[in-house]
Design an enzyme around this catalytic site. Structure first.
Site, PDB file in Angstrom:
ATOM      1  N   ASP A 188       0.870  -1.180   0.000  1.00 38.21           N
ATOM      2  CA  ASP A 188       0.000   0.000   0.000  1.00 38.21           C
ATOM      3  C   ASP A 188       0.909   1.232   0.000  1.00 38.21           C
ATOM      4  O   ASP A 188       2.134   1.134   0.179  1.00 38.21           O
ATOM      5  CB  ASP A 188      -0.967  -0.002   1.186  1.00 38.21           C
ATOM      6  CG  ASP A 188      -2.183   0.891   0.908  1.00 38.21           C
ATOM      7  OD1 ASP A 188      -2.120   1.739  -0.008  1.00 38.21           O
ATOM      8  OD2 ASP A 188      -3.197   0.761   1.615  1.00 38.21           O
TER       9      ASP A 188
HETATM   10  C1  NOJ Z   1      -3.990   3.948   0.147  1.00 35.36           C
HETATM   11  C2  NOJ Z   1      -5.170   3.070   0.332  1.00 35.36           C
HETATM   12  O1  NOJ Z   1      -5.065   2.378   1.556  1.00 35.36           O
HETATM   13  C3  NOJ Z   1      -5.397   2.071  -0.774  1.00 35.36           C
HETATM   14  O2  NOJ Z   1      -6.648   1.461  -0.587  1.00 35.36           O
HETATM   15  C4  NOJ Z   1      -5.292   2.730  -2.112  1.00 35.36           C
HETATM   16  O3  NOJ Z   1      -5.573   1.813  -3.127  1.00 35.36           O
HETATM   17  C5  NOJ Z   1      -3.909   3.300  -2.253  1.00 35.36           C
HETATM   18  N1  NOJ Z   1      -3.671   4.282  -1.208  1.00 35.36           N
HETATM   19  C6  NOJ Z   1      -3.700   3.950  -3.607  1.00 35.36           C
HETATM   20  O4  NOJ Z   1      -4.447   5.078  -3.704  1.00 35.36           O
END
Ligand code: NOJ
Length: 731
Positions: free
Chosen positions: A262
């Site tokens: 993430d």
């Molecule tokens: C953080 C989030 O937790 C995740 O769900 C998301 O896909 C990514 N950022 C990319 O934006």
């Protein structure tokens, strides 16, 4: 490109080039107005920009075509850049938020919705979506519950699987589809106290039986990618967790695609106290099998050095890079880096996509109360009052590529079905209390009090004119989603004040609740004649809602998550384990497992939802009282529409294993069927019960069923129905 050519390409790349395939940088490196979905820490240097294998947060056919052209020209091997985006519940046409889609109990619909999203996003040059989110959510305080399909592992499994299939279609090369990414692996939804990014502590059986299930089922559909989660699991950050990533994801689930972290999660292992510094974090993430580092800069800064020093082997690097190149290849990017996009056209909302969205909205609405025949609305004077009555902000904070101007508001929807003289609109109050902290900062306006007093006076006048008030209340979209945890699940005080004042007018009140999470609705339900949960319904919100309010469609949504009496009950879910002293349904409750000041269960339980018609369940039957490991049995029930209008019933099957080497939940959803019945019509609904449905993580640490006694219910929600008994026996 065939396998040989791909291997040759890998062989020909420098270590630096290889490392950069594993680096993802934000779209803001390429376009100033990119969507930033994490904490920005510094800018990438020119080299990283020139070589990074993927980016996120940008879309638009012409834009991405230009970026791709420039990028490929400069790349030493002309390897295409991969564009990823959070297409969570819609790209241009926005569907109900995932929790709303969960309420539709309609995996087939979710697949169609995902296919529509893929089509639109692909038209805008997007290759990969960071969806579905398969996290099990039992805690309404966690803002990201909005992005899930709810508290049930079985429902989540079906929904996530359907979404993967819808996004990806049969062949990723098909330019109308895009790659899916199952996230956030693992157990992000169990964050302690419902506070986002917080740590999780879970026993292995809870992890395996509940939290891992939906990811595992979705992985069977071969998503191209899986994303790690921010949280720790039993003391080890998911992003550096070899047990989760290697043993479970790769070995047990057989996942062969790309594993991405993430946003910033590799670097955050330093904050967790799991890595000494960013270099150590890069090493730990690589060792755990994380292929792409999303935006932490750890791989781009340290991975080459780690490979050169031998801390990370060439083999390990090559395997990761090969997975990324294969994904690009599967998407057909080597043959056509633009995937056939029409740069001048780009994605738009169409009549067809609107129709699908409208039907999905109607299916997702959950009717919780309907007293005195308040709904469907009559042909009389209807006043639409409240901050949600005429706003175009009907989508979550994760639907940023959808344009508000395409959204149909509730009042606009009403204006299409009623004569102008028969409807009125009034804002009633501001959406938020003064100084409310949201995920996007603190809400503050000058003269908030005067403005609300004025809005209230106006609203009361509008209500006095009307026969029925449709009160449109809820949480703002910035109050759910990422970084939007809350300890209070009540509506904003200013909205409750509006409800109380409207009540004083004595008019019939139909309350619509817009929300991305379960709320405390006891007071609201008591003061209203009807209560309808509308979630965050998206582009066709106004149309889908009016279809239900007018009775064109009978409500059929079911709660995918328990709505509590009070926040103090959270985390709250129906599939609990019994204590040794369960609270009895009647009789004395002293010295039993209970709250002194509240029920144990939900105010509105999982699976619950009313219709404009009534359904009568006949006596459920089992084809036999014994089943074996080879022989299945069938449970069936006749359901009749005993009301006056057509409607959809959602027949649910729950099972309980009465004793085991480890305790088993009091009920678990094991099947459901949505059926449409005309007045007077009856249908027999059957479910086959197979041995594999009875398996669990036994005391011996095996995924097995155990012979013995079981109960099964065929019913209308997680709390009703009569249990039938059967036995599982070794043959
Ligand atoms: C953080 C989030 O937790 C995740 O769900 C998301 O896909 C990514 N950022 C990319 O934006």
């Amino acid at each position: 490109m065939d396998k040989k050519a791909l291997e040759a390409l890998l062989h020909d790349m420098s270590t630096e080039e290889k490392v950069m395939q594993l680096v993802q940088i934000p779209g803001s490196e390429y376009e100033a107005d990119a969507e930033i979905t994490g904490v920005e820490r510094g800018r990438a240097d020119e080299k990283v920009k020139r070589l990074a294998g993927s980016t996120l947060g940008i879309w638009g056919a012409q834009r991405l075509k230009n970026i791709q052209e420039r990028y490929m020209k400069e790349h030493p091997h002309h390897i295409p850049l991969m564009f990823m985006l959070d297409v969570i519940h819609g790209h241009k046409t926005v569907l109900p938020c995932p929790l709303g889609q969960g309420a539709a109990f309609d995996p087939e619909g979710a697949e169609k919705g995902a296919a529509m999203q893929a089509y639109e996003a692909a038209e805008d040059g997007v290759h990969v979506t960071f969806s579905p989110m398969s996290d099990l959510c039992r805690d309404a305080r966690w803002g990201r519950i909005m992005e899930s399909t709810g508290e049930d592992k079985y429902l989540n499994s079906l929904m996530a699987s359907a979404m993967v299939e819808g996004y990806q279609g049969g062949d990723l090369k098909d330019p109308r589809h895009m790659a899916a990414c199952v996230k956030h692996f693992a157990a992000y939804g169990a964050c302690e106290g419902g506070r986002d990014y917080n740590n999780t502590e879970l026993s292995e059986h809870t992890l395996r039986e509940h939290y891992l299930r939906a990811y595992g089922e979705a992985v069977k559909k071969k998503p191209a990618m899986v994303m790690t989660s921010f949280n720790t699991v039993n003391g080890i950050p998911a992003t550096g967790n070899t047990f989760l990533m290697k043993k479970i994801l790769r070995e047990e689930f057989g996942f062969q695609g790309v594993l991405i972290s993430d946003w910033g999660a590799v670097g955050e292992m330093v904050n967790h106290g799991y890595a000494e510094d960013k270099k150590d974090a890069a090493l730990k993430a690589m060792n755990a099998g994380v292929d792409i580092d999303m935006c932490s800069g750890c791989y781009s800064t340290y991975l080459e050095e780690l490979v050169k020093s031998g801390a990370v082997s060439e083999k390990m690097l090559d395997e990761a890079v090969y997975r990324v190149l294969s994904m690009k290849n599967d998407l057909g990017l080597f043959e056509d880096p633009f995937r056939g996009i029409d740069a001048e056209k780009g994605a738009t909302v169409t009549g067809e996509s609107r129709q699908l969205a409208r039907e999905t909205v109607a299916k997702s609405l959950v009717l919780l109360e309907n007293r005195n025949g308040a709904l469907p609305l009559r042909k009389e004077k209807n006043a639409f009052i409240g901050p949600y009555a005429n706003t175009k902000k009907l989508q979550s904070s994760w639907a940023f590529s959808g344009d508000d101007e395409n959204t149909v508001t509730v009042f606009e929807g009403a204006s299409e079905v009623y004569e102008p003289d028969d409807i009125r609109f009034s804002n009633g109050c501001t959406m938020l209390d003064q100084d409310t902290v949201t995920a996007r900062g603190k809400y503050h306006t000058d003269n908030w009090q005067e403005e609300n007093d004025r809005l209230l006076r106006e609203a009361v006048k509008t209500a006095e004119w009307a026969d029925t008030v449709i009160l449109c209340l809820g949480e703002d979209s910035t109050q759910s989603g990422e970084a939007a945890s809350k300890t209070c699940l009540k509506l904003p005080a200013v909205q409750l004040r509006l409800l109380h004042e409207i009540k004083k007018t004595g008019k019939r009140i139909v309350t619509l609740i817009f929300t991305g999470r379960p709320l405390e609705l006891k007071e609201v339900g008591d003061l209203s004649d009807a209560l309808l949960i509308c979630w965050l319904p998206g582009t066709e919100g106004g149309h889908g809602i009016m279809d239900v309010l007018t009775g064109k469609v009978s409500p059929s949504g079911r709660l995918p998550v328990s709505f509590p009496y009070t926040v103090g009950q959270e985390p709250l879910h129906y599939d609990i384990y019994s204590t040794g002293r369960p609270r009895p349904e009647s009789g004395p409750t002293e010295f039993t497992s209970r709250y002194l000041d509240c029920e144990n269960g939900a105010l509105y339980p999982f699976g619950y939802g009313l219709s404009y018609t009534s359904f009568e369940y006949g006596k459920p039957e089992l084809s036999a009282e014994k089943m074996t490991y080879e022989e299945n049995i069938t449970a069936s029930v006749k359901v009749r529409n005993t009301g006056k209008v057509p409607g959809d019933a959602t027949v649910q099957m729950y099972i309980r294993d009465l004793s085991g080497s480890r305790i088993r939940p009091v009920r678990e959803l094991a099947g459901f069927k949505r059926i449409s019945l005309n007045p007077g019509e009856e249908e027999e609904v059957s479910f086959v019960i197979k041995e594999e449905m009875l398996r669990f993580w036994t005391a011996d640490g095996k995924w097995e069923s155990e012979p013995g006694k079981f109960h099964v219910w065929l019913c209308d929600s997680s709390i009703d129905g009569e249990a039938l008994e059967f036995r599982l026996e070794k043959s």
